[in-house]
Enzyme design. Structure first.
Site, short mmCIF file in Angstrom:
data_model
loop_
_atom_site.label_atom_id
_atom_site.label_comp_id
_atom_site.label_asym_id
_atom_site.label_seq_id
_atom_site.Cartn_x
_atom_site.Cartn_y
_atom_site.Cartn_z
N LYS A 178 0.89 -1.18 0.00
CA LYS A 178 0.00 0.00 0.00
C LYS A 178 0.92 1.22 0.00
O LYS A 178 1.46 1.61 1.03
CB LYS A 178 -0.87 -0.02 1.26
CG LYS A 178 -2.21 0.68 1.13
CD LYS A 178 -2.16 2.13 0.76
CE LYS A 178 -1.91 3.03 1.93
NZ LYS A 178 -1.75 4.46 1.54
N GLU A 253 9.28 1.12 11.11
CA GLU A 253 10.35 2.07 10.77
C GLU A 253 9.73 3.45 10.88
O GLU A 253 9.02 3.89 9.98
CB GLU A 253 10.85 1.82 9.34
CG GLU A 253 11.45 0.44 9.10
CD GLU A 253 12.92 0.37 9.50
OE1 GLU A 253 13.43 1.34 10.11
OE2 GLU A 253 13.56 -0.65 9.20
N CYS A 287 13.51 10.45 7.27
CA CYS A 287 13.40 9.92 8.63
C CYS A 287 14.72 10.06 9.39
O CYS A 287 14.74 10.35 10.57
CB CYS A 287 12.99 8.46 8.59
SG CYS A 287 14.11 7.44 7.63
N GLU A 384 10.05 15.64 15.84
CA GLU A 384 10.42 15.50 14.44
C GLU A 384 9.69 16.60 13.64
O GLU A 384 8.47 16.69 13.68
CB GLU A 384 10.00 14.12 13.91
CG GLU A 384 10.42 13.92 12.48
CD GLU A 384 10.02 12.55 11.93
OE1 GLU A 384 8.86 12.16 12.10
OE2 GLU A 384 10.89 11.89 11.34
P1 NAD Z 1 2.14 8.37 7.71
O1 NAD Z 1 2.28 7.53 8.92
O2 NAD Z 1 1.11 9.43 7.70
O3 NAD Z 1 1.83 7.46 6.43
C1 NAD Z 1 2.63 6.37 6.08
C2 NAD Z 1 1.77 5.34 5.36
O4 NAD Z 1 0.78 4.87 6.27
C3 NAD Z 1 1.03 5.88 4.14
O5 NAD Z 1 1.00 4.89 3.14
C4 NAD Z 1 -0.37 6.10 4.68
O6 NAD Z 1 -1.37 6.02 3.71
C5 NAD Z 1 -0.49 4.95 5.67
N1 NAD Z 1 -1.51 5.16 6.70
C6 NAD Z 1 -1.97 6.33 7.20
N2 NAD Z 1 -2.93 6.10 8.12
C7 NAD Z 1 -3.08 4.77 8.19
C8 NAD Z 1 -3.92 3.91 8.97
N3 NAD Z 1 -4.82 4.39 9.85
N4 NAD Z 1 -3.77 2.57 8.82
C9 NAD Z 1 -2.87 2.06 7.96
N5 NAD Z 1 -2.07 2.83 7.17
C10 NAD Z 1 -2.18 4.17 7.30
O7 NAD Z 1 3.58 8.95 7.45
P2 NAD Z 1 4.03 10.00 6.34
O8 NAD Z 1 3.63 11.36 6.74
O9 NAD Z 1 3.60 9.50 5.01
O10 NAD Z 1 5.62 9.83 6.41
C11 NAD Z 1 6.39 10.57 7.26
C12 NAD Z 1 6.82 9.76 8.46
O11 NAD Z 1 7.45 8.56 8.04
C13 NAD Z 1 7.86 10.49 9.28
O12 NAD Z 1 7.58 10.36 10.64
C14 NAD Z 1 9.15 9.78 8.92
O13 NAD Z 1 10.18 9.88 9.87
C15 NAD Z 1 8.69 8.39 8.74
N6 NAD Z 1 9.64 7.63 7.93
C16 NAD Z 1 10.42 6.68 8.55
C17 NAD Z 1 11.38 5.98 7.84
C18 NAD Z 1 12.24 4.95 8.50
O14 NAD Z 1 12.83 4.15 7.79
N7 NAD Z 1 12.36 4.92 9.81
C19 NAD Z 1 11.54 6.25 6.48
C20 NAD Z 1 10.75 7.21 5.88
C21 NAD Z 1 9.79 7.89 6.63
#
Ligand code: NAD
Length: 482
Positions: A178, A253, A287, A384
């Site tokens: 997804k 992650e 991240c 963050e």
């Molecule tokens: P997010 O958590 O809003 O979304 C990530 C994914 O989760 C998207 O595909 C989104 O559609 C999905 N999602 C959202 N709500 C959901 C739910 N209720 N149930 C299941 N899936 C759901 O994050 P974002 O804003 O897209 O990304 C930024 C965040 O990701 C930051 O905190 C960043 O640090 C983190 N990140 C971490 C890493 C790592 O490797 N540690 C890498 C990249 C990004």
């Protein structure tokens, strides 16, 4: 408009492009100018059901029957095909995420590297024989979990898909992906490349859509065997709850507030590009962004002034202009970051980059800002931000440096700049983080290097060989033969 060779308004399920069952689409925005790139499928629970069923059936047919070396060969082929499409994939990612073209090209290379690495590793994960009681032969087998769910964010789609899907497929799982609703084109392009490479039907399925719809349906699905989630802490917590209800393992992650520690004996000429780039790359939407620069007081003024010079030279513009930074992913993200910057006294912003003239009015441009003098408990030093801003904080000695470095709820990555070998070894152990870099930062992505967090940065490891243990389950076989 972006030039696509597949139909992004469809899901990829069971080796076929199929319209979403609810018949709905979402608009994908180009963050550089606010225009609509294209319509993407708004997958729902039924689409997720179909994707999970297709993955399950792949395990019981061609995909499940493939020997490990054949899986590896396929992944390697996919890596080669990804590289052959580097121009198209880089442009797609740049337009979709808003990242400068050269950074998008690096991401294509990283995706190919993951396929090569996991292609080579697929037949090299072995079990062991265990000395046991007389009359027994005991050995272990590493087996796939089964159907793995992958939920990824928008900031580095290709890199994250590479590390997550690459590891899962190498171990023989069948995956349902997804991608993020903000940026998902390269996920779909990747599925199409896998299909063209001959990946058996159902081994990889992609259901684009909203997090609360397709994402929630996937993470809560009763027929998945493992979840790999990359994203924010609040959503990570929801994913872990969903995994708990179905008793499936989960890799999280999540975010970070990563520090780089610069000591009095460090080489500033060498460190400077890493100190700044690690904060502003991908407009700070990384991240592992080094959003805190901790500097020994003896070098503090010098480091702030050299970083400020670099900041003043940074240029922000459309992704295809290929400057230092592109726009933020969305108006909302720009607003969040601006809110953080508004929370500090203006005098603390010691340098800013520049948005170039005549950028499209509807693009989400924000000048990078270097902040000095905030206290360690200020929200800019604790939370963050996910935007192009770094705070510089002074310290007086090792103990204080470690206390500040470890003084947030996160623990993803840390950088250590010092010429003192003893200090390097001591502090690498004392820093609370999943990765510690000594006299470098990020190691150019490091496909081979296990990656993941502690604390609110998550748990489990992706990248490197370690990911293959996470994407498999150990079975012990004890044979009594007398
Ligand atoms: P997010 O958590 O809003 O979304 C990530 C994914 O989760 C998207 O595909 C989104 O559609 C999905 N999602 C959202 N709500 C959901 C739910 N209720 N149930 C299941 N899936 C759901 O994050 P974002 O804003 O897209 O990304 C930024 C965040 O990701 C930051 O905190 C960043 O640090 C983190 N990140 C971490 C890493 C790592 O490797 N540690 C890498 C990249 C990004």
């Amino acid at each position: 408009m972006v030039d696509l060779w597949f139909d992004p308004s469809k899901c990829f399920i069971g080796g076929h492009w199929v319209p979403p069952l609810g018949g709905q689409t979402l608009e994908l925005e180009n963050p550089s100018d606010g225009s609509t790139l294209c319509a993407i499928a708004r997958g729902n629970r039924e689409d997720v059901d179909a994707a999970v069923a297709a993955a399950r059936s792949a395990l019981n047919s061609d995909w499940g029957a493939l020997p490990a070396f054949e899986r590896g060969r396929l992944l390697t082929k996919i890596g080669r095909m990804v590289l052959e499409r580097i121009d198209a994939l880089a442009e797609m990612e740049a337009l979709d995420v808003g990242k400068p073209l050269k950074q998008a090209r690096n991401d294509v290379v990283a995706l190919a590297r993951y396929m090569e690495f996991y292609g080579g590793a697929a037949d090299k994960i072995m079990g062991e024989t265990i000395p046991f009681l007389p009359g027994f032969t005991v050995y272990t087998l590493r087996e796939p979990h089964g159907v793995t769910a992958h939920i990824v964010p928008w900031n580095y789609p290709m890199q994250i898909i590479g590390r997550s899907i690459g590891g899962a497929l190498a171990m023989g799982n069948a995956a349902v992906l997804k991608p993020a609703e903000e940026a998902c084109l390269t996920a779909l392009a990747f599925a199409d490349i896998c299909n063209e490479a001959g990946l058996p039907k159902g081994a990889l399925n992609v259901v684009p859509g909203l997090g609360e719809e397709a994402g929630a349906a996937l993470s809560g699905h009763s027929d998945i065997d493992h979840i790999s989630f990359t994203g924010s802490v609040p959503v990570g917590a929801m994913i872990q709850e969903a995994a708990a209800r179905n008793i499936v393992p989960v890799t999280l992650e999540l975010g970070g507030k990563s520090p780089q520690l610069f000591f009095e004996d460090a080489d500033l000429d060498k460190a400077l590009p890493f100190l700044v780039n690690a904060g502003i790359q991908n407009a700070g939407q990384t991240c592992s962004a080094a959003s805190r620069i901790l500097v020994h007081r003896a070098r503090y003024d010098e480091v702030v002034s050299r970083m400020a010079e670099r900041y003043a030279a940074l240029r922000v513009g459309p992704a295809m202009a290929d400057l230092d930074l592109g726009p933020m992913i969305s108006a909302r993200q720009k607003e969040v970051v601006s809110g953080f910057l508004a929370s500090v006294d203006k005098a603390m912003i010691v340098a800013e980059g520049q948005v170039v003239p005549d950028v499209p009015a509807k693009g989400h441009y924000l000048a990078p800002a270097l902040v000095a003098g905030v206290s360690g408990d200020h929200r800019l030093a604790q939370e963050e931000v996910f935007g192009p801003t770094q705070v510089v904080i002074p310290f007086d000695g090792e103990d204080e440096a470690i206390a500040i470095a470890n003084g947030t709820p996160f623990g993803l990555v840390a950088g250590l700049w010092t010429a003192d070998g003893g200090r390097q070894m001591r502090l690498a152990r004392r820093i609370r983080a999943g990765q510690v870099f000594i006299n470098n930062y990020g190691a150019a992505g490091g496909v081979e290097l296990p990656f993941g967090g502690v604390g609110k940065s998550g748990h489990g490891r992706e990248k490197g060989f370690e990911a293959l243990y996470g994407f498999s389950v150990l079975k012990t076989v004890a044979a009594h033969h007398g």
